[in-house]
Design an enzyme around this catalytic site. Sequence first.
Site, PDB file in Angstrom:
ATOM      1  N   HIS A  66       0.841  -1.204   0.000  1.00  0.00           N
ATOM      2  CA  HIS A  66       0.000   0.000   0.000  1.00  0.00           C
ATOM      3  C   HIS A  66       0.873   1.249   0.000  1.00  0.00           C
ATOM      4  O   HIS A  66       1.948   1.268   0.606  1.00  0.00           O
ATOM      5  CB  HIS A  66      -0.911   0.018   1.222  1.00  0.00           C
ATOM      6  CG  HIS A  66      -2.042  -0.955   1.148  1.00  0.00           C
ATOM      7  ND1 HIS A  66      -3.027  -1.002   2.105  1.00  0.00           N
ATOM      8  CD2 HIS A  66      -2.351  -1.902   0.228  1.00  0.00           C
ATOM      9  CE1 HIS A  66      -3.899  -1.949   1.776  1.00  0.00           C
ATOM     10  NE2 HIS A  66      -3.510  -2.513   0.651  1.00  0.00           N
ATOM     11  N   GLU A  68       0.792   4.207   1.519  1.00  0.00           N
ATOM     12  CA  GLU A  68       1.223   4.826   2.770  1.00  0.00           C
ATOM     13  C   GLU A  68       2.228   3.954   3.529  1.00  0.00           C
ATOM     14  O   GLU A  68       3.162   4.459   4.136  1.00  0.00           O
ATOM     15  CB  GLU A  68       0.027   5.207   3.645  1.00  0.00           C
ATOM     16  CG  GLU A  68      -0.887   4.067   4.031  1.00  0.00           C
ATOM     17  CD  GLU A  68      -2.045   3.832   3.076  1.00  0.00           C
ATOM     18  OE1 GLU A  68      -1.816   3.662   1.872  1.00  0.00           O
ATOM     19  OE2 GLU A  68      -3.195   3.789   3.567  1.00  0.00           O
ATOM     20  N   CYS A  96      -6.314   1.609   5.753  1.00  0.00           N
ATOM     21  CA  CYS A  96      -6.853   0.313   6.162  1.00  0.00           C
ATOM     22  C   CYS A  96      -6.265  -0.040   7.539  1.00  0.00           C
ATOM     23  O   CYS A  96      -5.380   0.671   8.040  1.00  0.00           O
ATOM     24  CB  CYS A  96      -6.473  -0.751   5.136  1.00  0.00           C
ATOM     25  SG  CYS A  96      -4.707  -1.191   5.165  1.00  0.00           S
ATOM     26  N   CYS A  99      -2.300  -0.331   7.515  1.00  0.00           N
ATOM     27  CA  CYS A  99      -1.580   0.938   7.378  1.00  0.00           C
ATOM     28  C   CYS A  99      -1.784   1.838   8.591  1.00  0.00           C
ATOM     29  O   CYS A  99      -0.844   2.486   9.047  1.00  0.00           O
ATOM     30  CB  CYS A  99      -2.002   1.636   6.093  1.00  0.00           C
ATOM     31  SG  CYS A  99      -1.503   0.700   4.623  1.00  0.00           S
TER      32      CYS A  99
END
Length: 163
Positions: A66, A68, A96, A99
């Site tokens: 992801h 981030e 999410c 993260c």
Amino acid sequence: MSQDQDIIMKSQENQKKYKYMAAALIEAKKAESMNEVPVGAVVVYQDKIISRAYNIRESKQLIHGHAEFLAMIKAAKKLGTWRLEDCEIYVTMEPCPMCAGAMIQSRIKKVYYGVEDPKSGVATSLCSLFDLPFNHKVESEGLLMDLESEKLLKEFFKKLRKK
């Protein structure tokens, strides 16, 4: 501080926020060009972008691919520490659980996000993970340039469904 000075300061703060979120949107467009879900992120330290990333989960088959998460890894490497307590992160979509947990663990000061994620967002959508009594409190502010983020995501998934 006078009311006029306060207005000027808030305006300058907002300009910075939009500048950094615009940089995250540029990263999201890179993900889209690679047929990845168009999410981008930047980490800011002392008013400078120190890392940039976009989703690479599919192309690299990374569980943690992801935007981030990758931006935080790059920022930690650049600063030489896993503690990102003086950093802010701008991401085009609500984080999410994975993260958000990494933000808490890395001591991120604040997360700014674009569009909410009703399926897996944990800043406000499914729950408010940042409000739980962890050892570190991450501040969060959502819906920053959310229409731009939402448009990118909708167009991406529309194209994907046509395939």
